[in-house]
Write a protein that holds these residues in place. Structure first.
Motif, PDB file in Angstrom:
ATOM      1  N   VAL A   1       0.859  -1.182   0.000  1.00 17.25           N
ATOM      2  CA  VAL A   1       0.000   0.000   0.000  1.00 17.25           C
ATOM      3  C   VAL A   1       0.893   1.228   0.000  1.00 17.25           C
ATOM      4  CG1 VAL A   1      -1.828   1.244   1.198  1.00 17.25           C
ATOM      5  CG2 VAL A   1      -1.811  -1.267   1.224  1.00 17.25           C
ATOM      6  N   GLY A   2       0.812   2.031  -1.066  1.00 11.40           N
ATOM      7  CA  GLY A   2       1.660   3.199  -1.231  1.00 11.40           C
ATOM      8  C   GLY A   2       1.355   4.314  -0.253  1.00 11.40           C
ATOM      9  N   ALA A   3       2.275   5.267  -0.176  1.00 11.29           N
ATOM     10  CA  ALA A   3       2.162   6.410   0.738  1.00 11.29           C
ATOM     11  C   ALA A   3       0.877   7.186   0.491  1.00 11.29           C
ATOM     12  CB  ALA A   3       3.367   7.326   0.570  1.00 11.29           C
ATOM     13  N   GLY A   4       0.162   7.474   1.568  1.00  9.94           N
ATOM     14  CA  GLY A   4      -1.036   8.286   1.492  1.00  9.94           C
ATOM     15  C   GLY A   4      -2.266   7.584   0.946  1.00  9.94           C
ATOM     16  N   ALA A   5      -2.162   6.322   0.607  1.00 10.39           N
ATOM     17  CA  ALA A   5      -3.320   5.600   0.050  1.00 10.39           C
ATOM     18  C   ALA A   5      -4.368   5.386   1.127  1.00 10.39           C
ATOM     19  CB  ALA A   5      -2.880   4.269  -0.538  1.00 10.39           C
ATOM     20  N   LYS A   6      -5.615   5.410   0.703  1.00  5.10           N
ATOM     21  CA  LYS A   6      -6.750   5.193   1.598  1.00  5.10           C
ATOM     22  C   LYS A   6      -7.541   3.996   1.066  1.00  5.10           C
ATOM     23  CE  LYS A   6      -5.513   9.088   3.414  1.00  5.10           C
ATOM     24  NZ  LYS A   6      -4.203   8.944   4.000  1.00  5.10           N
ATOM     25  N   ILE A   7      -7.699   2.980   1.890  1.00  3.86           N
ATOM     26  CA  ILE A   7      -8.518   1.824   1.548  1.00  3.86           C
ATOM     27  C   ILE A   7      -9.675   1.861   2.530  1.00  3.86           C
ATOM     28  CG2 ILE A   7      -8.584  -0.665   1.211  1.00  3.86           C
ATOM     29  CD1 ILE A   7      -5.480  -0.492   0.949  1.00  3.86           C
ATOM     30  N   LEU A   8     -10.869   2.092   2.012  1.00  2.55           N
ATOM     31  CA  LEU A   8     -11.997   2.436   2.877  1.00  2.55           C
ATOM     32  C   LEU A   8     -13.149   1.463   2.734  1.00  2.55           C
ATOM     33  CD1 LEU A   8     -11.962   6.274   2.154  1.00  2.55           C
ATOM     34  CD2 LEU A   8     -10.868   5.057   4.051  1.00  2.55           C
ATOM     35  N   GLY A   9     -13.696   1.071   3.866  1.00  2.99           N
ATOM     36  CA  GLY A   9     -14.862   0.208   3.899  1.00  2.99           C
ATOM     37  C   GLY A   9     -14.478  -1.255   3.955  1.00  2.99           C
ATOM     38  N   PRO A  10     -15.480  -2.132   3.988  1.00  2.41           N
ATOM     39  CA  PRO A  10     -15.222  -3.571   4.126  1.00  2.41           C
ATOM     40  C   PRO A  10     -14.853  -4.218   2.793  1.00  2.41           C
ATOM     41  CG  PRO A  10     -17.577  -3.183   4.105  1.00  2.41           C
ATOM     42  CD  PRO A  10     -16.912  -1.824   4.058  1.00  2.41           C
TER      43      PRO A  10
ATOM     44  N   VAL B   1      -3.330  -4.030  -9.719  1.00  6.29           N
ATOM     45  CA  VAL B   1      -2.783  -2.760  -9.258  1.00  6.29           C
ATOM     46  C   VAL B   1      -3.934  -1.761  -9.220  1.00  6.29           C
ATOM     47  CG1 VAL B   1      -1.167  -0.893  -9.790  1.00  6.29           C
ATOM     48  CG2 VAL B   1      -0.539  -3.256 -10.302  1.00  6.29           C
ATOM     49  N   ALA B   2      -4.042  -0.998  -8.122  1.00  9.42           N
ATOM     50  CA  ALA B   2      -5.087   0.012  -7.972  1.00  9.42           C
ATOM     51  C   ALA B   2      -4.424   1.379  -7.881  1.00  9.42           C
ATOM     52  CB  ALA B   2      -5.924  -0.263  -6.728  1.00  9.42           C
ATOM     53  N   VAL B   3      -4.776   2.297  -8.803  1.00  9.87           N
ATOM     54  CA  VAL B   3      -4.194   3.635  -8.804  1.00  9.87           C
ATOM     55  C   VAL B   3      -5.274   4.672  -9.059  1.00  9.87           C
ATOM     56  CG1 VAL B   3      -1.885   2.911  -9.540  1.00  9.87           C
ATOM     57  CG2 VAL B   3      -3.595   3.463 -11.255  1.00  9.87           C
ATOM     58  N   GLY B   4      -5.079   5.857  -8.499  1.00 17.36           N
ATOM     59  CA  GLY B   4      -5.962   6.983  -8.781  1.00 17.36           C
ATOM     60  C   GLY B   4      -7.017   7.214  -7.728  1.00 17.36           C
ATOM     61  N   VAL B   5      -7.823   8.279  -7.990  1.00 21.85           N
ATOM     62  CA  VAL B   5      -8.896   8.688  -7.083  1.00 21.85           C
ATOM     63  C   VAL B   5     -10.157   8.907  -7.912  1.00 21.85           C
ATOM     64  CG1 VAL B   5      -9.658  10.411  -5.412  1.00 21.85           C
ATOM     65  CG2 VAL B   5      -7.227   9.851  -5.589  1.00 21.85           C
ATOM     66  N   PRO B   6     -11.190   8.092  -7.748  1.00 23.40           N
ATOM     67  CA  PRO B   6     -11.158   6.815  -7.041  1.00 23.40           C
ATOM     68  C   PRO B   6     -10.277   5.835  -7.813  1.00 23.40           C
ATOM     69  CG  PRO B   6     -13.208   7.013  -8.248  1.00 23.40           C
ATOM     70  CD  PRO B   6     -12.476   8.316  -8.426  1.00 23.40           C
ATOM     71  N   ALA B   7      -9.813   4.815  -7.126  1.00 20.63           N
ATOM     72  CA  ALA B   7      -8.850   3.893  -7.728  1.00 20.63           C
ATOM     73  C   ALA B   7      -9.444   3.148  -8.915  1.00 20.63           C
ATOM     74  CB  ALA B   7      -8.360   2.901  -6.685  1.00 20.63           C
TER      75      ALA B   7
ATOM     76  N   ASN C   1      -1.426   7.591  -2.723  1.00 25.45           N
ATOM     77  CA  ASN C   1      -2.561   8.508  -2.728  1.00 25.45           C
ATOM     78  C   ASN C   1      -3.810   7.963  -3.394  1.00 25.45           C
ATOM     79  OD1 ASN C   1      -1.229  10.601  -1.304  1.00 25.45           O
ATOM     80  ND2 ASN C   1      -0.083  11.047  -3.171  1.00 25.45           N
ATOM     81  N   ALA C   2      -3.828   6.694  -3.749  1.00 24.47           N
ATOM     82  CA  ALA C   2      -5.040   6.085  -4.310  1.00 24.47           C
ATOM     83  C   ALA C   2      -6.124   6.023  -3.236  1.00 24.47           C
ATOM     84  CB  ALA C   2      -4.743   4.686  -4.834  1.00 24.47           C
ATOM     85  N   VAL C   3      -7.366   6.043  -3.677  1.00 26.80           N
ATOM     86  CA  VAL C   3      -8.504   5.859  -2.777  1.00 26.80           C
ATOM     87  C   VAL C   3      -9.274   4.643  -3.271  1.00 26.80           C
ATOM     88  CG1 VAL C   3     -10.608   6.848  -1.822  1.00 26.80           C
ATOM     89  CG2 VAL C   3      -8.627   8.324  -2.251  1.00 26.80           C
ATOM     90  N   VAL C   4      -9.175   3.554  -2.517  1.00 28.92           N
ATOM     91  CA  VAL C   4      -9.776   2.278  -2.912  1.00 28.92           C
ATOM     92  C   VAL C   4     -11.072   2.089  -2.141  1.00 28.92           C
ATOM     93  CG1 VAL C   4      -9.451  -0.220  -3.004  1.00 28.92           C
ATOM     94  CG2 VAL C   4      -7.492   1.311  -3.374  1.00 28.92           C
ATOM     95  N   ILE C   5     -12.186   1.954  -2.883  1.00 32.86           N
ATOM     96  CA  ILE C   5     -13.492   1.759  -2.246  1.00 32.86           C
ATOM     97  C   ILE C   5     -14.229   0.549  -2.822  1.00 32.86           C
ATOM     98  CG2 ILE C   5     -13.788   4.150  -1.491  1.00 32.86           C
ATOM     99  CD1 ILE C   5     -15.467   4.631  -4.025  1.00 32.86           C
ATOM    100  N   THR C   6     -13.525  -0.241  -3.643  1.00 33.00           N
ATOM    101  CA  THR C   6     -14.088  -1.476  -4.193  1.00 33.00           C
ATOM    102  C   THR C   6     -13.066  -2.591  -4.050  1.00 33.00           C
ATOM    103  OG1 THR C   6     -13.267  -0.994  -6.423  1.00 33.00           O
ATOM    104  CG2 THR C   6     -15.498  -0.236  -5.903  1.00 33.00           C
ATOM    105  N   ASP C   7     -13.523  -3.815  -4.184  1.00 25.74           N
ATOM    106  CA  ASP C   7     -12.620  -4.963  -4.102  1.00 25.74           C
ATOM    107  C   ASP C   7     -11.568  -4.891  -5.207  1.00 25.74           C
ATOM    108  OD1 ASP C   7     -14.211  -5.861  -2.034  1.00 25.74           O
ATOM    109  OD2 ASP C   7     -15.152  -7.470  -3.189  1.00 25.74           O
ATOM    110  N   VAL C   8     -10.390  -5.444  -4.920  1.00 31.67           N
ATOM    111  CA  VAL C   8      -9.297  -5.490  -5.887  1.00 31.67           C
ATOM    112  C   VAL C   8      -8.868  -6.952  -6.017  1.00 31.67           C
ATOM    113  CG1 VAL C   8      -6.983  -4.664  -6.474  1.00 31.67           C
ATOM    114  CG2 VAL C   8      -8.543  -3.180  -5.174  1.00 31.67           C
ATOM    115  N   PRO C   9      -8.947  -7.515  -7.229  1.00 30.47           N
ATOM    116  CA  PRO C   9      -8.622  -8.936  -7.381  1.00 30.47           C
ATOM    117  C   PRO C   9      -7.134  -9.236  -7.206  1.00 30.47           C
ATOM    118  CG  PRO C   9      -9.097  -7.954  -9.514  1.00 30.47           C
ATOM    119  CD  PRO C   9      -9.369  -6.897  -8.490  1.00 30.47           C
ATOM    120  N   THR C  10      -6.855 -10.472  -6.917  1.00 28.04           N
ATOM    121  CA  THR C  10      -5.488 -10.951  -6.723  1.00 28.04           C
ATOM    122  C   THR C  10      -4.588 -10.510  -7.870  1.00 28.04           C
ATOM    123  OG1 THR C  10      -6.219 -12.834  -5.431  1.00 28.04           O
ATOM    124  CG2 THR C  10      -4.101 -13.058  -6.541  1.00 28.04           C
TER     125      THR C  10
END
Length: 194
Positions: free
Chosen positions: A133-142, A166-172, A154-163
């Motif tokens: 998990v990169g600097a400043g990233a937010k992984i929010l919720g269940p 890579v998740a990048v951006g806002v929203p990711a 600095n990514a904001v992850v609010i959905t599941d991410v598969p095995t």
């Protein structure tokens, strides 16, 4: 293996993880004395053990708050953290009460494993093994992040991410590893990519 021996082995594994993941670490002694992320994990491990005894929950919270004041890392004692977590730099990392973190995970400073709801129950993320998990990233919720996921700074992850994704951006946005990530020099900061 006796509980004390297992506990000491876990502490040694935490030291080794920091030493292996940080090219600036010169020795295990340096890591043990000067790495606030390691100190925060060690105090969390004690506080989590206390948390499992209902009468010790308030003292567990007080211990975790003392660690927060000393290290800048806030880990709720109810969180479930696997082996060899490495928190690099540490300052500003938050791990919520119902978060679950797998083995060999790396969190950079300012990372948040937070909630999006004020309801009781599962409200924080679940991370698989070997997640970065990169600097400043937010992984929010269940949400669930599979094994070997990378989350950009600095990514904001609010959905599941598969095995393996890579998740990048806002929203990711979710990308499969090996796919080209478009880069717009006028808009994008290269720090958001791992």
């Amino acid at each position: 293996m006796r509980p004390l021996h297992r506990f000491l082995r876990t502490l040694r594994d935490d030291l080794d993880a920091a030493h292996q993941h940080d090219p600036a670490a010169r020795s295990l002694l340096e890591v043990a004395l000067a790495y606030p992320g390691v100190h925060a994990i060690w105090v969390y491990r004690l506080a989590h053990h206390m948390w499992t005894v209902p009468l010790l929950r308030l003292p567990a919270r007080l211990v975790s708050q003392a660690a927060r004041a000393a290290t800048g890392v806030e880990i709720h004692p109810g969180a479930r953290i696997g082996e060899r977590l490495f928190i690099d730099h540490g300052m500003g990392v938050v791990i919520g009460e119902t978060a679950k973190v797998g083995d060999d995970v790396v969190l950079f400073h300012g990372a948040t494993l937070g909630g999006r709801s004020m309801k009781r129950g599962k409200r924080h993320p679940t991370l698989g093994d070997r997640v970065v998990v990169g600097a400043g990233a937010k992984i929010l919720g269940p949400v669930w992040l599979g094994d070997d996921v990378q989350v950009g700074a600095n990514a904001v992850v609010i959905t599941d991410v598969p095995t393996g994704a890579v998740a990048v951006g806002v929203p990711a946005k979710i990308r499969r590893r090996g796919t080209q990530v478009p880069f717009d020099v006028e808009v994008d900061d290269p720090a958001i990519y791992i």
